[in-house]
Design a protein around this motif. Structure first.
Motif, PDB file in Angstrom:
ATOM      1  N   LEU A 199       0.803  -1.221   0.000  1.00 12.20           N
ATOM      2  CA  LEU A 199       0.000   0.000   0.000  1.00 12.20           C
ATOM      3  C   LEU A 199       0.836   1.272   0.000  1.00 12.20           C
ATOM      4  CD1 LEU A 199      -2.747  -1.051   2.558  1.00 12.20           C
ATOM      5  CD2 LEU A 199      -2.865  -1.086   0.063  1.00 12.20           C
ATOM      6  N   ALA A 200       2.146   1.127  -0.010  1.00 11.26           N
ATOM      7  CA  ALA A 200       3.065   2.271   0.041  1.00 11.26           C
ATOM      8  C   ALA A 200       2.816   3.119   1.284  1.00 11.26           C
ATOM      9  CB  ALA A 200       2.970   3.113  -1.229  1.00 11.26           C
ATOM     10  N   LEU A 201       2.660   2.438   2.419  1.00  8.75           N
ATOM     11  CA  LEU A 201       2.434   3.093   3.702  1.00  8.75           C
ATOM     12  C   LEU A 201       3.611   2.783   4.613  1.00  8.75           C
ATOM     13  CD1 LEU A 201      -1.329   2.107   4.148  1.00  8.75           C
ATOM     14  CD2 LEU A 201      -0.407   4.213   3.186  1.00  8.75           C
ATOM     15  N   SER A 202       3.733   3.540   5.703  1.00 12.00           N
ATOM     16  CA  SER A 202       4.885   3.293   6.563  1.00 12.00           C
ATOM     17  C   SER A 202       4.560   3.084   8.036  1.00 12.00           C
ATOM     18  CB  SER A 202       5.893   4.443   6.429  1.00 12.00           C
ATOM     19  OG  SER A 202       5.286   5.662   6.768  1.00 12.00           O
ATOM     20  N   ASN A 203       3.287   3.177   8.414  1.00 12.97           N
ATOM     21  CA  ASN A 203       2.963   2.933   9.819  1.00 12.97           C
ATOM     22  C   ASN A 203       1.486   2.573   9.990  1.00 12.97           C
ATOM     23  OD1 ASN A 203       1.416   5.430  10.127  1.00 12.97           O
ATOM     24  ND2 ASN A 203       3.394   6.471  10.046  1.00 12.97           N
ATOM     25  N   ARG A 204       1.144   2.177  11.198  1.00 13.71           N
ATOM     26  CA  ARG A 204      -0.219   1.717  11.492  1.00 13.71           C
ATOM     27  C   ARG A 204      -1.248   2.836  11.376  1.00 13.71           C
ATOM     28  NH1 ARG A 204      -0.418  -3.451  14.291  1.00 13.71           N
ATOM     29  NH2 ARG A 204       1.673  -4.278  14.189  1.00 13.71           N
ATOM     30  N   ALA A 205      -0.851   4.051  11.686  1.00  8.45           N
ATOM     31  CA  ALA A 205      -1.780   5.177  11.550  1.00  8.45           C
ATOM     32  C   ALA A 205      -2.188   5.353  10.091  1.00  8.45           C
ATOM     33  CB  ALA A 205      -1.147   6.458  12.083  1.00  8.45           C
ATOM     34  N   GLN A 206      -1.234   5.191   9.182  1.00  7.00           N
ATOM     35  CA  GLN A 206      -1.554   5.289   7.763  1.00  7.00           C
ATOM     36  C   GLN A 206      -2.447   4.136   7.320  1.00  7.00           C
ATOM     37  OE1 GLN A 206       2.319   5.582   5.941  1.00  7.00           O
ATOM     38  NE2 GLN A 206       2.365   7.806   6.156  1.00  7.00           N
ATOM     39  N   VAL A 207      -2.236   2.946   7.885  1.00  5.27           N
ATOM     40  CA  VAL A 207      -3.105   1.805   7.571  1.00  5.27           C
ATOM     41  C   VAL A 207      -4.529   2.115   8.024  1.00  5.27           C
ATOM     42  CG1 VAL A 207      -3.598  -0.622   8.058  1.00  5.27           C
ATOM     43  CG2 VAL A 207      -1.253   0.101   7.617  1.00  5.27           C
ATOM     44  N   ALA A 208      -4.669   2.681   9.213  1.00  7.07           N
ATOM     45  CA  ALA A 208      -5.994   3.046   9.725  1.00  7.07           C
ATOM     46  C   ALA A 208      -6.659   4.083   8.825  1.00  7.07           C
ATOM     47  CB  ALA A 208      -5.883   3.565  11.147  1.00  7.07           C
ATOM     48  N   ALA A 209      -5.894   5.083   8.398  1.00 10.16           N
ATOM     49  CA  ALA A 209      -6.444   6.105   7.506  1.00 10.16           C
ATOM     50  C   ALA A 209      -6.866   5.486   6.177  1.00 10.16           C
ATOM     51  CB  ALA A 209      -5.420   7.208   7.268  1.00 10.16           C
ATOM     52  N   TYR A 210      -6.059   4.565   5.660  1.00  2.55           N
ATOM     53  CA  TYR A 210      -6.400   3.869   4.415  1.00  2.55           C
ATOM     54  C   TYR A 210      -7.703   3.103   4.593  1.00  2.55           C
ATOM     55  CZ  TYR A 210      -6.378   0.460   0.676  1.00  2.55           C
ATOM     56  OH  TYR A 210      -6.745  -0.318  -0.388  1.00  2.55           O
ATOM     57  N   ALA A 211      -7.815   2.394   5.707  1.00  2.00           N
ATOM     58  CA  ALA A 211      -9.024   1.600   5.963  1.00  2.00           C
ATOM     59  C   ALA A 211     -10.256   2.490   6.027  1.00  2.00           C
ATOM     60  CB  ALA A 211      -8.863   0.810   7.257  1.00  2.00           C
ATOM     61  N   LEU A 212     -10.132   3.645   6.665  1.00  2.00           N
ATOM     62  CA  LEU A 212     -11.262   4.582   6.726  1.00  2.00           C
ATOM     63  C   LEU A 212     -11.577   5.154   5.347  1.00  2.00           C
ATOM     64  CD1 LEU A 212     -10.493   6.542  10.006  1.00  2.00           C
ATOM     65  CD2 LEU A 212     -12.394   4.967   9.593  1.00  2.00           C
ATOM     66  N   HIS A 213     -10.526   5.503   4.614  1.00  2.00           N
ATOM     67  CA  HIS A 213     -10.689   6.094   3.281  1.00  2.00           C
ATOM     68  C   HIS A 213     -11.387   5.140   2.317  1.00  2.00           C
ATOM     69  CE1 HIS A 213      -9.703   8.377  -0.347  1.00  2.00           C
ATOM     70  NE2 HIS A 213      -9.258   7.265  -0.862  1.00  2.00           N
ATOM     71  N   THR A 214     -11.039   3.880   2.402  1.00  2.00           N
ATOM     72  CA  THR A 214     -11.583   2.903   1.464  1.00  2.00           C
ATOM     73  C   THR A 214     -12.771   2.138   2.033  1.00  2.00           C
ATOM     74  OG1 THR A 214     -10.058   1.208   2.230  1.00  2.00           O
ATOM     75  CG2 THR A 214      -9.366   2.539   0.341  1.00  2.00           C
ATOM     76  N   ASP A 215     -13.070   2.381   3.326  1.00  2.00           N
ATOM     77  CA  ASP A 215     -14.159   1.686   4.006  1.00  2.00           C
ATOM     78  C   ASP A 215     -13.948   0.171   3.954  1.00  2.00           C
ATOM     79  OD1 ASP A 215     -16.445   1.717   5.574  1.00  2.00           O
ATOM     80  OD2 ASP A 215     -17.788   1.516   3.851  1.00  2.00           O
ATOM     81  N   ILE A 216     -12.684  -0.246   4.056  1.00  2.00           N
ATOM     82  CA  ILE A 216     -12.345  -1.662   3.992  1.00  2.00           C
ATOM     83  C   ILE A 216     -12.652  -2.333   5.323  1.00  2.00           C
ATOM     84  CG2 ILE A 216      -9.941  -1.440   4.733  1.00  2.00           C
ATOM     85  CD1 ILE A 216      -9.245  -3.471   2.537  1.00  2.00           C
ATOM     86  N   GLU A 217     -13.050  -3.588   5.251  1.00  2.00           N
ATOM     87  CA  GLU A 217     -13.308  -4.376   6.447  1.00  2.00           C
ATOM     88  C   GLU A 217     -12.431  -5.608   6.402  1.00  2.00           C
ATOM     89  OE1 GLU A 217     -17.436  -5.085   7.082  1.00  2.00           O
ATOM     90  OE2 GLU A 217     -17.970  -3.030   6.636  1.00  2.00           O
ATOM     91  N   GLY A 218     -12.307  -6.295   7.519  1.00  2.00           N
ATOM     92  CA  GLY A 218     -11.414  -7.437   7.642  1.00  2.00           C
ATOM     93  C   GLY A 218     -11.609  -8.505   6.585  1.00  2.00           C
TER      94      GLY A 218
END
Length: 73
Positions: free
Chosen positions: A33-52
């Motif tokens: 995902l070209a991310l570097s930390n868990r906060a960015q993963v959380a933001a990505y999940a919110l942005h894309t409305d992704i679920e487990g």
């Protein structure tokens, strides 16, 4: 689980995996995902409305990038 703030040890226990395996998976997720930390993963999940249950459908085009022109004008 990463986006929800779970630590690698917690994820490993819940999924029945080794902590090192989870660490490797999280690292691959960051890279894909070209991310570097868990906060960015959380933001990505919110942005894309992704679920487990959708983790296998990750859109690797996020974050949007611009391509450089390779022409030599």
């Amino acid at each position: 689980m990463v986006a929800q703030g779970a630590r690698n040890a917690e994820i490993a226990e819940k999924l029945g995996l080794g902590e090192k395996t989870v660490r490797n998976y999280v690292s691959r997720l960051y890279h894909k995902l070209a991310l570097s930390n868990r906060a960015q993963v959380a933001a990505y999940a919110l942005h894309t409305d992704i679920e487990g249950d959708e983790i296998g459908k990750i859109d690797s085009s996020y974050p949007p990038t611009t391509q450089r022109s390779t022409s030599s004008e």
